[in-house]
Design a protein around this motif. Structure first.
Motif, PDB file in Angstrom:
ATOM      1  N   LEU A 139       2.678  -5.960  -3.062  1.00 39.94           N
ATOM      2  CA  LEU A 139       1.774  -4.904  -3.529  1.00 39.94           C
ATOM      3  C   LEU A 139       0.379  -5.491  -3.642  1.00 39.94           C
ATOM      4  CD1 LEU A 139       1.021  -2.186  -4.976  1.00 39.94           C
ATOM      5  CD2 LEU A 139       1.724  -3.295  -7.125  1.00 39.94           C
ATOM      6  N   ASP A 140      -0.594  -4.828  -3.012  1.00 42.74           N
ATOM      7  CA  ASP A 140      -1.985  -5.248  -3.180  1.00 42.74           C
ATOM      8  C   ASP A 140      -2.719  -4.168  -3.981  1.00 42.74           C
ATOM      9  OD1 ASP A 140      -4.285  -6.866  -2.834  1.00 42.74           O
ATOM     10  OD2 ASP A 140      -4.965  -5.544  -1.223  1.00 42.74           O
ATOM     11  N   VAL A 141      -3.187  -4.549  -5.160  1.00 42.77           N
ATOM     12  CA  VAL A 141      -3.811  -3.602  -6.096  1.00 42.77           C
ATOM     13  C   VAL A 141      -5.325  -3.551  -5.854  1.00 42.77           C
ATOM     14  CG1 VAL A 141      -4.213  -3.103  -8.542  1.00 42.77           C
ATOM     15  CG2 VAL A 141      -2.011  -4.068  -7.806  1.00 42.77           C
ATOM     16  N   ALA A 142      -5.884  -2.328  -5.837  1.00 43.85           N
ATOM     17  CA  ALA A 142      -7.310  -2.131  -5.542  1.00 43.85           C
ATOM     18  C   ALA A 142      -7.624  -2.751  -4.178  1.00 43.85           C
ATOM     19  CB  ALA A 142      -8.199  -2.689  -6.651  1.00 43.85           C
ATOM     20  N   THR A 143      -6.880  -2.292  -3.201  1.00 42.09           N
ATOM     21  CA  THR A 143      -6.880  -2.896  -1.864  1.00 42.09           C
ATOM     22  C   THR A 143      -8.173  -2.644  -1.100  1.00 42.09           C
ATOM     23  OG1 THR A 143      -5.425  -3.166   0.050  1.00 42.09           O
ATOM     24  CG2 THR A 143      -5.861  -0.897  -0.635  1.00 42.09           C
ATOM     25  N   GLY A 144      -8.963  -1.648  -1.532  1.00 43.68           N
ATOM     26  CA  GLY A 144     -10.191  -1.331  -0.799  1.00 43.68           C
ATOM     27  C   GLY A 144      -9.843  -0.911   0.619  1.00 43.68           C
ATOM     28  N   ALA A 145     -10.498  -1.532   1.616  1.00 45.30           N
ATOM     29  CA  ALA A 145     -10.191  -1.222   3.015  1.00 45.30           C
ATOM     30  C   ALA A 145      -8.928  -1.947   3.487  1.00 45.30           C
ATOM     31  CB  ALA A 145     -11.380  -1.575   3.893  1.00 45.30           C
ATOM     32  N   GLY A 146      -8.201  -2.558   2.571  1.00 45.18           N
ATOM     33  CA  GLY A 146      -6.871  -3.078   2.880  1.00 45.18           C
ATOM     34  C   GLY A 146      -6.828  -4.489   3.438  1.00 45.18           C
ATOM     35  N   HIS A 147      -7.901  -5.266   3.281  1.00 50.61           N
ATOM     36  CA  HIS A 147      -7.934  -6.556   3.979  1.00 50.61           C
ATOM     37  C   HIS A 147      -6.795  -7.497   3.567  1.00 50.61           C
ATOM     38  CE1 HIS A 147     -11.569  -5.360   5.917  1.00 50.61           C
ATOM     39  NE2 HIS A 147     -12.213  -5.216   4.765  1.00 50.61           N
ATOM     40  N   VAL A 148      -6.465  -7.547   2.267  1.00 51.19           N
ATOM     41  CA  VAL A 148      -5.368  -8.438   1.850  1.00 51.19           C
ATOM     42  C   VAL A 148      -4.030  -7.871   2.335  1.00 51.19           C
ATOM     43  CG1 VAL A 148      -4.124  -9.394  -0.133  1.00 51.19           C
ATOM     44  CG2 VAL A 148      -6.632  -9.299  -0.160  1.00 51.19           C
ATOM     45  N   ALA A 149      -3.831  -6.571   2.132  1.00 55.91           N
ATOM     46  CA  ALA A 149      -2.558  -5.955   2.541  1.00 55.91           C
ATOM     47  C   ALA A 149      -2.324  -6.140   4.043  1.00 55.91           C
ATOM     48  CB  ALA A 149      -2.568  -4.471   2.175  1.00 55.91           C
ATOM     49  N   LEU A 150      -3.391  -6.008   4.832  1.00 60.53           N
ATOM     50  CA  LEU A 150      -3.254  -6.144   6.292  1.00 60.53           C
ATOM     51  C   LEU A 150      -3.000  -7.596   6.692  1.00 60.53           C
ATOM     52  CD1 LEU A 150      -6.144  -3.695   7.208  1.00 60.53           C
ATOM     53  CD2 LEU A 150      -3.704  -3.315   7.637  1.00 60.53           C
ATOM     54  N   ALA A 151      -3.525  -8.533   5.912  1.00 63.06           N
ATOM     55  CA  ALA A 151      -3.255  -9.951   6.200  1.00 63.06           C
ATOM     56  C   ALA A 151      -1.828 -10.315   5.796  1.00 63.06           C
ATOM     57  CB  ALA A 151      -4.261 -10.833   5.458  1.00 63.06           C
ATOM     58  N   LEU A 152      -1.321  -9.657   4.756  1.00 57.26           N
ATOM     59  CA  LEU A 152       0.053  -9.946   4.308  1.00 57.26           C
ATOM     60  C   LEU A 152       1.089  -9.294   5.222  1.00 57.26           C
ATOM     61  CD1 LEU A 152      -0.293  -9.393   0.419  1.00 57.26           C
ATOM     62  CD2 LEU A 152       0.068 -11.582   1.590  1.00 57.26           C
ATOM     63  N   ALA A 153       0.755  -8.113   5.754  1.00 54.74           N
ATOM     64  CA  ALA A 153       1.744  -7.290   6.458  1.00 54.74           C
ATOM     65  C   ALA A 153       2.578  -8.052   7.504  1.00 54.74           C
ATOM     66  CB  ALA A 153       1.063  -6.071   7.083  1.00 54.74           C
ATOM     67  N   PRO A 154       1.961  -8.871   8.379  1.00 53.35           N
ATOM     68  CA  PRO A 154       2.782  -9.561   9.398  1.00 53.35           C
ATOM     69  C   PRO A 154       3.718 -10.617   8.807  1.00 53.35           C
ATOM     70  CG  PRO A 154       0.430  -9.614   9.948  1.00 53.35           C
ATOM     71  CD  PRO A 154       0.538  -9.155   8.540  1.00 53.35           C
ATOM     72  N   LYS A 155       3.499 -10.958   7.524  1.00 46.63           N
ATOM     73  CA  LYS A 155       4.267 -12.056   6.916  1.00 46.63           C
ATOM     74  C   LYS A 155       5.335 -11.576   5.950  1.00 46.63           C
ATOM     75  CE  LYS A 155       0.226 -15.056   7.147  1.00 46.63           C
ATOM     76  NZ  LYS A 155       0.730 -16.083   8.058  1.00 46.63           N
ATOM     77  N   VAL A 156       5.382 -10.271   5.640  1.00 50.86           N
ATOM     78  CA  VAL A 156       6.348  -9.742   4.675  1.00 50.86           C
ATOM     79  C   VAL A 156       7.111  -8.573   5.289  1.00 50.86           C
ATOM     80  CG1 VAL A 156       4.936 -10.451   2.678  1.00 50.86           C
ATOM     81  CG2 VAL A 156       4.662  -8.145   3.638  1.00 50.86           C
ATOM     82  N   ALA A 157       8.153  -8.107   4.556  1.00 47.93           N
ATOM     83  CA  ALA A 157       8.935  -6.972   5.077  1.00 47.93           C
ATOM     84  C   ALA A 157       8.147  -5.674   4.934  1.00 47.93           C
ATOM     85  CB  ALA A 157      10.251  -6.882   4.307  1.00 47.93           C
ATOM     86  N   HIS A 158       7.475  -5.532   3.762  1.00 49.62           N
ATOM     87  CA  HIS A 158       6.813  -4.262   3.478  1.00 49.62           C
ATOM     88  C   HIS A 158       5.659  -4.525   2.528  1.00 49.62           C
ATOM     89  CE1 HIS A 158       6.801   0.125   3.266  1.00 49.62           C
ATOM     90  NE2 HIS A 158       6.491   0.002   1.980  1.00 49.62           N
ATOM     91  N   VAL A 159       4.539  -3.850   2.721  1.00 53.10           N
ATOM     92  CA  VAL A 159       3.420  -4.018   1.781  1.00 53.10           C
ATOM     93  C   VAL A 159       2.900  -2.654   1.353  1.00 53.10           C
ATOM     94  CG1 VAL A 159       1.724  -4.389   3.654  1.00 53.10           C
ATOM     95  CG2 VAL A 159       1.189  -5.146   1.351  1.00 53.10           C
ATOM     96  N   VAL A 160       2.711  -2.522   0.047  1.00 51.91           N
ATOM     97  CA  VAL A 160       2.103  -1.318  -0.509  1.00 51.91           C
ATOM     98  C   VAL A 160       0.653  -1.659  -0.831  1.00 51.91           C
ATOM     99  CG1 VAL A 160       2.130   0.366  -2.392  1.00 51.91           C
ATOM    100  CG2 VAL A 160       4.293  -0.525  -1.468  1.00 51.91           C
ATOM    101  N   ALA A 161      -0.268  -0.838  -0.338  1.00 51.95           N
ATOM    102  CA  ALA A 161      -1.700  -1.040  -0.585  1.00 51.95           C
ATOM    103  C   ALA A 161      -2.149   0.103  -1.492  1.00 51.95           C
ATOM    104  CB  ALA A 161      -2.458  -1.022   0.741  1.00 51.95           C
TER     105      ALA A 161
END
Ligand SMILES: C[S@@+](CC[C@H](N)C(=O)[O-])C[C@H]1O[C@@H](n2cnc3c(N)ncnc32)[C@H](O)[C@@H]1O
Length: 265
Positions: free
Chosen positions: A45-67
């Motif tokens: 889970l990435d909190v206050a993701t904004g344009a999603g930069h952390v969530a998008l960097a995590l996505a290829p490395k995890v099963a699922h990401v909530v932004a």
């Protein structure tokens, strides 16, 4: 429905955050991913993701990401970036950091980067992060931090406190939705009091160009003049913290980031 100051400011500025060098490619993005060591079976889970930069960097490395973010226009930018990169294991949720709409113990990793200085209640945010983390889960924080004795050794506590007030005034002059950038030592105290065990902490600096920084929040001439006045006449402690430079009218300064990685026992 009335929109909060945060939503009003970020709705207008959303496009700028999708492409911002500091946000899309800043050093703390890679460090946060590296230090939290995401695994392929994790739910993040990435909190206050904004344009999603952390969530998008995590996505290829995890099963699922909530932004998650309060501002729909920022989430819309994250959707566009996810589409451009062909990322499909990301879910966008409009939610406040202080009241996360997720069950207890539902994430292996909770992150938040360059955002908590906007939150009304950072204690509630950390409490919520701890609640939604599974036992053994990882908390990864990056935020701009205020001055403290570690950053300004040899400067009296009263001067550091006054510099923090000046620094907050400087930030609010550019963005009234800025609340407070906690000093790193306060973050460590809060995170520990919230029941997490700190595994790692570090500081980074980022050199900021005043015009680019102010334009991202759609500065007008009055705002720019006010920011320049503060940078041109800081107290000695604020000067030691912001390290202002003025190269023939091109002004810059330094912001400090803190990174904390902690685990839920
Ligand atoms: C600087 S941007 C985020 C940057 C992003 N995390 C990154 O790494 O690029 C700050 C974000 O915090 C969000 N925000 C501010 N206060 C919030 C709150 N209380 N709850 C959720 N999101 C919030 C804003 O909508 C905005 O999208």
């Amino acid at each position: 429905m009335t929109r909060s100051l945060v939503e009003q400011k970020f709705a207008a500025a959303a496009k700028g955050y999708a492409t911002s060098e500091v946000h899309a490619r800043g050093e703390s993005l890679g460090r946060l991913v590296e230090l939290t060591a995401p695994r392929p079976d994790w739910r993040a889970l990435d909190v206050a993701t904004g344009a999603g930069h952390v969530a998008l960097a995590l996505a290829p490395k995890v099963a699922h990401v909530v932004a998650a973010d309060l501002t729909q226009e920022m989430l819309d930018e994250a959707v566009l970036l996810a589409g451009e990169r062909g990322i499909t294991n990301i879910e966008l949720v409009r939610a406040p950091a202080e009241a996360l709409p997720f069950p207890d113990a539902s994430f292996d990793l909770v992150t938040s980067r360059i955002a908590p200085h906007h939150f009304n209640d950072v204690e509630a945010f950390v409490r919520e992060a701890v609640r939604v983390l599974k036992p053994g889960g990882t908390f990864g924080l990056v935020d701009n931090v205020g001055p403290d004795i570690e950053l300004l050794p040899g400067i009296a506590a009263a001067e550091i406190a006054a510099a923090e007030v000046e620094y907050t005034t400087f930030e609010k002059a550019r963005d009234p939705s800025h609340n407070r950038a906690l000093p790193l030592l306060e973050w460590l105290d809060l995170i520990t009091r919230s029941g997490l065990v700190v595994r790692h902490r570090e500081r980074l600096v980022k050199v900021i160009d005043l015009d680019t920084w102010a334009q991202r929040m759609r500065a007008d001439r009055t705002m720019l003049a006010r920011l320049a006045r503060i940078l041109d006449d800081p107290s000695p402690a604020l000067a030691a913290f912001l390290r202002p430079v003025n190269d023939a009218g091109k002004r810059g300064f330094t912001l400090h980031e803190g990174i904390v990685v902690a685990v839920k026992p």
